[in-house]
Design a protein around this motif. Structure first.
Motif, PDB file in Angstrom:
ATOM      1  N   GLU A  63      -7.378 -27.155 -21.012  1.00  0.00           N
ATOM      2  CA  GLU A  63      -6.831 -26.246 -22.013  1.00  0.00           C
ATOM      3  C   GLU A  63      -5.495 -25.665 -21.575  1.00  0.00           C
ATOM      4  O   GLU A  63      -4.639 -25.379 -22.394  1.00  0.00           O
ATOM      5  N   PRO A  68      -0.568 -24.419 -27.866  1.00  0.00           N
ATOM      6  CA  PRO A  68      -1.149 -24.027 -29.151  1.00  0.00           C
ATOM      7  C   PRO A  68      -0.136 -24.198 -30.301  1.00  0.00           C
ATOM      8  O   PRO A  68       1.029 -23.908 -30.145  1.00  0.00           O
ATOM      9  N   GLY A  72      -3.509 -23.820 -35.648  1.00  0.00           N
ATOM     10  CA  GLY A  72      -4.748 -23.737 -34.894  1.00  0.00           C
ATOM     11  C   GLY A  72      -5.024 -24.941 -34.033  1.00  0.00           C
ATOM     12  O   GLY A  72      -5.948 -24.923 -33.232  1.00  0.00           O
ATOM     13  N   VAL A  74      -3.753 -28.043 -31.180  1.00  0.00           N
ATOM     14  CA  VAL A  74      -3.043 -28.014 -29.897  1.00  0.00           C
ATOM     15  C   VAL A  74      -2.259 -29.297 -29.710  1.00  0.00           C
ATOM     16  O   VAL A  74      -2.641 -30.352 -30.204  1.00  0.00           O
TER      17      VAL A  74
END
Length: 77
Positions: A63, A68, A72, A74
């Motif tokens: 992550e 981002p 919403g 990535v």
């Protein structure tokens, strides 16, 4: 399912954090009771579940490399 249970000192050696840092900073903020560690037989001794901790560390590193997006999603760089 077989889990590997580690003491604070054993976890410290695996993740290269000081045992005191694990006890004072990570426990109950990042490492959660019932998910990352247990207190067997309701005692004071804490045993960390290695497979769960390792999985969460790997997921967090994936992550961290994602950017981002406004909708919403990535972007993976």
């Amino acid at each position: 399912m077989s889990n590997t249970y580690l003491t604070t000192e054993e976890l410290s050696a695996r993740i290269k954090y000081d045992a005191r840092t694990i006890r004072n900073c990570l426990k109950d903020s990042v490492l959660l009771e019932g998910r990352h560690y247990i207190r067997p037989f309701g005692g004071r001794k804490i045993l960390y579940i290695w497979e769960v901790i390792e999985g969460d560390m790997l997921d967090a590193s994936k992550e961290a490399m994602a950017i981002p997006m406004a909708a919403g999603g990535v972007c993976h760089g």
